[in-house]
Design a protein around this motif. Structure first.
Motif, PDB file in Angstrom:
ATOM      1  N   PRO A 514       0.863  -1.403   0.100  1.00 59.10           N
ATOM      2  CA  PRO A 514       0.075  -0.036  -0.036  1.00 59.10           C
ATOM      3  C   PRO A 514       0.984   1.208  -0.017  1.00 59.10           C
ATOM      4  N   GLN A 515       0.254   2.297  -0.368  1.00 55.85           N
ATOM      5  CA  GLN A 515       0.957   3.638  -0.399  1.00 55.85           C
ATOM      6  C   GLN A 515       1.056   3.994   1.160  1.00 55.85           C
ATOM      7  N   ASN A 516       1.908   3.756   1.900  1.00 54.86           N
ATOM      8  CA  ASN A 516       2.168   4.232   3.220  1.00 54.86           C
ATOM      9  C   ASN A 516       3.687   4.244   3.676  1.00 54.86           C
ATOM     10  N   PRO A 517       3.962   4.846   4.828  1.00 57.33           N
ATOM     11  CA  PRO A 517       5.647   5.049   4.907  1.00 57.33           C
ATOM     12  C   PRO A 517       6.179   3.654   4.981  1.00 57.33           C
ATOM     13  N   PHE A 518       5.674   2.669   5.491  1.00 59.14           N
ATOM     14  CA  PHE A 518       6.233   1.221   5.427  1.00 59.14           C
ATOM     15  C   PHE A 518       6.614   0.648   4.140  1.00 59.14           C
ATOM     16  N   SER A 519       5.873   1.114   3.008  1.00 60.70           N
ATOM     17  CA  SER A 519       6.262   0.632   1.703  1.00 60.70           C
ATOM     18  C   SER A 519       7.313   1.593   1.223  1.00 60.70           C
ATOM     19  N   GLN A 520       7.099   2.683   1.461  1.00 57.68           N
ATOM     20  CA  GLN A 520       7.911   3.828   1.075  1.00 57.68           C
ATOM     21  C   GLN A 520       9.333   3.738   1.489  1.00 57.68           C
ATOM     22  N   LEU A 521       9.510   3.377   2.730  1.00 56.28           N
ATOM     23  CA  LEU A 521      10.756   3.031   3.388  1.00 56.28           C
ATOM     24  C   LEU A 521      11.357   2.015   2.918  1.00 56.28           C
ATOM     25  N   ILE A 522      10.888   0.717   2.907  1.00 55.44           N
ATOM     26  CA  ILE A 522      11.311  -0.335   2.113  1.00 55.44           C
ATOM     27  C   ILE A 522      11.685  -0.281   0.888  1.00 55.44           C
ATOM     28  N   ALA A 523      11.048   0.507   0.118  1.00 55.39           N
ATOM     29  CA  ALA A 523      11.251   0.754  -1.269  1.00 55.39           C
ATOM     30  C   ALA A 523      12.368   1.641  -1.592  1.00 55.39           C
ATOM     31  N   SER A 524      12.703   2.392  -0.522  1.00 57.30           N
ATOM     32  CA  SER A 524      14.170   3.333  -0.572  1.00 57.30           C
ATOM     33  C   SER A 524      15.150   2.826  -0.460  1.00 57.30           C
ATOM     34  N   LYS A 525      15.301   1.443   0.242  1.00 56.48           N
ATOM     35  CA  LYS A 525      16.303   0.582   0.275  1.00 56.48           C
ATOM     36  C   LYS A 525      17.553   1.189   1.005  1.00 56.48           C
ATOM     37  N   GLU A 526      17.132   2.817   1.719  1.00 58.92           N
ATOM     38  CA  GLU A 526      18.247   3.466   2.297  1.00 58.92           C
ATOM     39  C   GLU A 526      17.565   4.300   3.624  1.00 58.92           C
ATOM     40  N   PRO A 527      17.556   3.404   4.578  1.00 57.33           N
ATOM     41  CA  PRO A 527      16.745   4.013   5.986  1.00 57.33           C
ATOM     42  C   PRO A 527      17.237   5.051   6.457  1.00 57.33           C
ATOM     43  N   ALA A 528      18.372   5.440   6.389  1.00 63.36           N
ATOM     44  CA  ALA A 528      19.016   6.764   6.790  1.00 63.36           C
ATOM     45  C   ALA A 528      18.631   8.079   5.881  1.00 63.36           C
ATOM     46  N   LEU A 529      18.795   7.682   4.681  1.00 59.18           N
ATOM     47  CA  LEU A 529      18.144   8.829   3.791  1.00 59.18           C
ATOM     48  C   LEU A 529      16.959   8.868   3.892  1.00 59.18           C
ATOM     49  N   PHE A 530      16.006   7.946   4.003  1.00 61.89           N
ATOM     50  CA  PHE A 530      14.442   8.012   4.072  1.00 61.89           C
ATOM     51  C   PHE A 530      14.099   8.906   5.386  1.00 61.89           C
ATOM     52  N   ALA A 531      14.875   8.776   6.434  1.00 55.97           N
ATOM     53  CA  ALA A 531      14.619   9.334   7.854  1.00 55.97           C
ATOM     54  C   ALA A 531      14.903  10.868   7.710  1.00 55.97           C
ATOM     55  N   ARG A 532      15.960  11.153   6.986  1.00 55.36           N
ATOM     56  CA  ARG A 532      16.250  12.746   6.656  1.00 55.36           C
ATOM     57  C   ARG A 532      14.873  13.562   6.241  1.00 55.36           C
ATOM     58  N   ILE A 533      14.243  12.807   5.115  1.00 56.02           N
ATOM     59  CA  ILE A 533      13.146  13.625   4.721  1.00 56.02           C
ATOM     60  C   ILE A 533      11.712  13.087   5.345  1.00 56.02           C
ATOM     61  N   TYR A 534      11.539  12.389   6.140  1.00 54.51           N
ATOM     62  CA  TYR A 534      10.498  11.987   6.902  1.00 54.51           C
ATOM     63  C   TYR A 534       9.996  12.531   7.968  1.00 54.51           C
ATOM     64  N   GLU A 535       8.816  12.641   8.481  1.00 54.42           N
ATOM     65  CA  GLU A 535       8.491  13.691   9.394  1.00 54.42           C
ATOM     66  C   GLU A 535       9.054  13.361  10.979  1.00 54.42           C
ATOM     67  N   PHE A 536       9.304  12.050  10.947  1.00 54.81           N
ATOM     68  CA  PHE A 536       9.938  11.870  12.350  1.00 54.81           C
ATOM     69  C   PHE A 536      11.198  11.139  12.238  1.00 54.81           C
ATOM     70  N   ASN A 537      12.010  11.219  13.291  1.00 49.00           N
ATOM     71  CA  ASN A 537      13.193  10.296  13.172  1.00 49.00           C
ATOM     72  C   ASN A 537      13.344   8.845  13.331  1.00 49.00           C
ATOM     73  N   VAL A 538      13.405   8.140  12.275  1.00 49.13           N
ATOM     74  CA  VAL A 538      13.121   6.715  12.150  1.00 49.13           C
ATOM     75  C   VAL A 538      14.285   5.997  11.826  1.00 49.13           C
ATOM     76  N   SER A 539      15.626   6.941  11.804  1.00 47.64           N
ATOM     77  CA  SER A 539      16.724   6.389  11.240  1.00 47.64           C
ATOM     78  C   SER A 539      17.275   5.169  11.992  1.00 47.64           C
ATOM     79  N   PRO A 540      17.916   4.269  11.742  1.00 45.78           N
ATOM     80  CA  PRO A 540      18.486   3.075  12.516  1.00 45.78           C
ATOM     81  C   PRO A 540      19.493   3.733  13.608  1.00 45.78           C
ATOM     82  N   VAL A 541      19.204   2.945  14.728  1.00 43.39           N
ATOM     83  CA  VAL A 541      19.974   3.323  15.953  1.00 43.39           C
ATOM     84  C   VAL A 541      20.933   2.301  16.503  1.00 43.39           C
TER      85      VAL A 541
END
Length: 798
Positions: A514-541
């Protein structure tokens, strides 16, 4: 070139005071009581307030100690009228009374989570009342250190040894008598210290009577009948349950079993997190209400896909995941629970019959351990490693941000979970989620980073995410399933069949995106880059920065419209509390230290000398707090990390303090240990994670030996700069500089206040390695400032 100086004694002791009287025992016992109070308050604040505020106990203690030093300086003329023994007896007696008053204020002052002026006033009342006992301790230590300048190394050693004893005592005391009684025990120890300080006559009689009253009070309150928690999180305890059936404290948390109106039993942890105690026979659960309830929630998807699998369940609590696994036919279920009360007292003892002896079934094996440490140290492989809503928010005695849960949700942790799965095994992690996803989304981010380290370049087939209904509101449970190998069409078909029978909704499947943040994150293949543009800080710790639950970005922290009082507001409130403590600490240092120094004619030369003690205080606390977090995983338990790290550092620092008088007879030689400390810290930054990771599988006693080998030499060197600097300062033989000894004590304590906050701020923002590096930089700054002592000495000679 050395110089001959006369050590000052601004308030000479009376002749009767010097006969067979040593202040060491009084200093050691007062230090024991003060640190015991500080550690007990962290545990108490976690229950009465929120776990973020447990951290305030450290700042409260250090600020009170510093304020006592300032008072000793400002009223040194008035204090000179009294002997050291008189001041010691009075300060310890008043301290014991102040501890009892502070305890009553903490227990009877409700403070809710809302950031209102009313709550701020109540929190201020708790803050100020809790600081008073430490004020008297700081006053006593400042006076004794100034008057006994010849014995500073021995006195400082006694101070540290007393603190080390408190580290050893806090765990058994909390386990035996609970938080409020541990505070009362600190008051009793302080009253006994007053007896040691008193010169005899009425003063000693009053101190003895005070100690007896506290002893009787402690004995009468053995089971918390008279003095116990009344308010928790701003509301009366009675509000949370129809009936409180069982209560017990330990060093990890306060465990309570409540009986709800429907007769169900619930484990309540620190009056916040809770877990239902299962009340179903696993052998007869088919068709029961328990099966219907448990098999419609998101975690059940793991049982649908691996009904006969081998399970490892981290944080089983009342047994929800255990019952679900056993009921679906799992032949082997391993539970890893961090709190021994839940396992030994609740599930296998008092409520064993109620839970149908779930934890003692032949196929169930429950261990008391930190979940990640157990997984990392075991040779077993599992079909499912499961964590369901493991987020107790309960501070250990180490204070906030030393949470075991944080270390469960790092990239390194996920890598270890994958390594302990069978080839077709999966991780099943359930988190609370929100209309704008962040926690479960971050779990996916962690899994992607771990899979990439394992050589998986395209993670799109390795995840499935399911929620309990649509994400139209906050507080929706979401399960993230992650595999080392891609999910098969058969597994997706089984998941769809289960969704048809429940209200579960697929947020992501390999063939359904579905068109949601989960699909967008996995499709990006780059969690750190996705976190930079996402509303919340979801980068890997990572283990270097293990703050999984802080998902707000800096611009959002004080924006109430963003968090909207969501469930994670209380989590991210910790950042707000840190910011407030930084501002309060800076203001307090300026108001109570810098301003009085300036008003009372402090010169620039004195200020530079005192900055040395600021640097020493900063360096010590930064290193100590970073090591506590580093050793949690190695020792397998946050309480062990607290006890072992602080005990070893204080004990070895005390030995180093005593040795410094002989080894560093010329104070300028203090540069040697300062360089050694800085170099050792840098070496630890580079090598410590690798060393601890390689040795984590050792037996516990061997781990203690390794901890000693790593910490004792460093602690020994870290115990030398402060007492040597005090001797050097006291040796500048003028009446004016003699009083600066109190200032040095106050500045060291004040810098520790700031350092205790900055250590967490730096760790959250930059990681633990940077925190240790700043500690090394502080010691190098102290090295550079040793030249100010030589310049001051030259000015005195001139």
């Amino acid at each position: 070139m050395s110089e001959t100086v006369v050590l000052p004694n601004p308030a000479p002791a009376s002749p009767s005071e010097t006969v067979n009287r040593s202040p060491w025992a009084g200093i050691a016992l007062a230090s024991f009581a003060a640190l015991l109070l500080e550690l007990s308050l962290t545990r108490l604040f976690s229950v009465v307030l929120f776990y973020h505020f447990a951290f305030l106990a450290i700042s409260i203690a250090l600020l009170g100690l510093g304020a006592g030093g300032v008072f000793a300086y400002l009223r040194r003329g008035w204090l000179a009228r009294f002997s050291t023994r008189h001041i010691g007896a009075a300060a310890c007696s008043l301290n014991a009374v102040a501890i009892v008053i502070a305890l009553e204020v903490v227990l009877h002052t409700p403070v809710s989570l809302l950031l209102t002026g009313h709550n701020f006033k109540r929190l201020t009342l708790i803050y100020l009342c809790s600081a008073v006992p430490f004020f008297f301790t700081g006053l006593l230590f400042s006076v004794v250190f100034a008057r006994e300048a010849r014995r500073i190394p021995q006195l400082y050693g006694a101070d540290l040894l007393g603190g080390a004893a408190a580290c050893l005592g806090i765990v058994p005391l909390l386990n035996w008598m609970g938080g409020p009684n541990a505070v009362l025990f600190a008051a009793l120890a302080m009253a006994v210290a007053a007896v040691l300080w008193s010169a005899g006559g009425r003063a000693r009689l009053a101190a003895v009577l005070l100690a007896l009253v506290l002893l009787v009070t402690l004995a009468a309150n053995r089971n918390g009948r008279w003095i116990d928690v009344i308010y928790a999180k701003g509301a009366p305890i009675a509000k949370f349950a129809s009936k409180v059936e069982y209560v017990r404290w330990n060093s990890i948390s306060r465990i309570e079993v409540d009986v709800k109106e429907d007769g169900s039993r619930w484990i309540v942890i620190d009056e916040d997190a809770n877990s239902a105690i299962m009340n179903a026979d696993p052998a007869k659960w088919v068709g029961t209400v328990w099966q219907k309830r448990l098999m419609v929630s998101p975690p059940s998807m793991a049982n649908i896909l691996r009904p006969k699998g081998k399970y490892a369940i981290i944080g089983p609590g009342g047994g929800v995941d255990v019952l679900r696994a056993v009921g679906n036919g799992s032949p082997s279920v391993t539970g890893i629970e961090i709190n021994p009360i839940i396992v030994n007292d609740v599930m296998t003892s008092r409520y064993a019959d109620w839970s149908y002896h779930l934890y003692t079934l032949p196929q169930v094996h429950v261990y008391v351990s930190d979940g990640r440490s157990f997984i990392r140290g075991t040779a077993e492989r599992y079909d499912v490693i499961q964590m369901t809503l493991v987020d107790t928010w309960a501070s250990t005695a180490a204070g906030a941000f030393a949470l075991s849960e944080n270390n469960l949700y790092t990239v390194e942790a996920f890598r270890q979970y994958f390594d302990h799965l069978n080839p077709d095994g999966m991780i099943a992690i359930t988190r609370w989620e929100f209309r704008r996803p962040r926690e479960a989304l971050r779990v996916v981010s962690e899994g992607m980073a771990a899979l990439r380290q394992m050589g998986v370049s395209d993670p799109s087939g390795h995840f499935m995410v399911f929620s309990e209904g649509a994400l139209k509101d906050d507080g929706i449970p979401v399960v993230v399933l992650a595999k080392k190998s891609p999910f098969t069409p058969e597994e997706e078909a089984a998941a769809r069949a289960h969704m048809k029978e429940t209200a579960l909704v697929a947020q992501y499947m390999p063939s359904e995106r579905p068109q949601n943040p989960f699909s967008q994150l996995i499709a990006s293949k780059e969690p750190a880059l996705f976190a930079r543009i996402y509303e919340f800080n979801v980068s890997p710790v990572t283990d270097n920065n293990p703050f999984f639950f802080f998902t707000l970005k800096t611009s959002q922290i004080l924006n109430r419209t963003v968090v909207n009082r969501a469930m994670d507001w209380k989590v991210n409130l910790g950042v707000v509390v840190l910011a407030m403590v930084v501002l309060i600490s800076v203001a307090a240092v300026l108001l109570f230290l810098v301003l009085p120094l300036w008003l009372h004619g402090g010169s620039g030369a004195h200020a530079l000398n005192l900055v040395y003690f600021v640097a020493i205080g900063l360096g010590y606390i930064l290193v100590e707090m970073a090591f506590i977090q580093r050793f949690v995983l190695f020792l397998g338990h946050p309480t062990y990390a607290l006890t072992v790290v602080i005990f070893l550092l204080l004990l070895s620092s005390g030995a180093g303090s005593v040795a410094s008088r002989r080894w560093l007879e010329e104070p300028r030689r203090v540069r040697i240990p300062l360089v050694i400390i800085a170099a050792a810290i840098v070496a630890y930054v580079l090598a410590l994670p690798t060393v601890l990771g390689a040795l984590v599988g050792l037996p516990f006693l061997a781990k203690l030996a390794v901890s000693g080998a790593l910490l004792i030499p460093l602690g020994f060197a870290m115990g030398m700069p402060f007492p040597t600097g005090l001797r050097w300062l006291a040796a500048l033989a003028s009446a004016e500089t003699a009083s600066v000894v109190e200032w040095a004590w106050a500045m060291n304590a004040a810098s520790s206040v700031l350092g205790s906050v900055l250590a967490i701020v730096i760790a959250i923002e930059f990681g633990l390695n940077v925190t240790l590096t700043y500690g090394a930089a502080a010691y190098l700054l102290a090295f550079a400032l040793t030249s100010t002592f030589e310049r001051r000495a030259a000015a005195v000679r001139g």
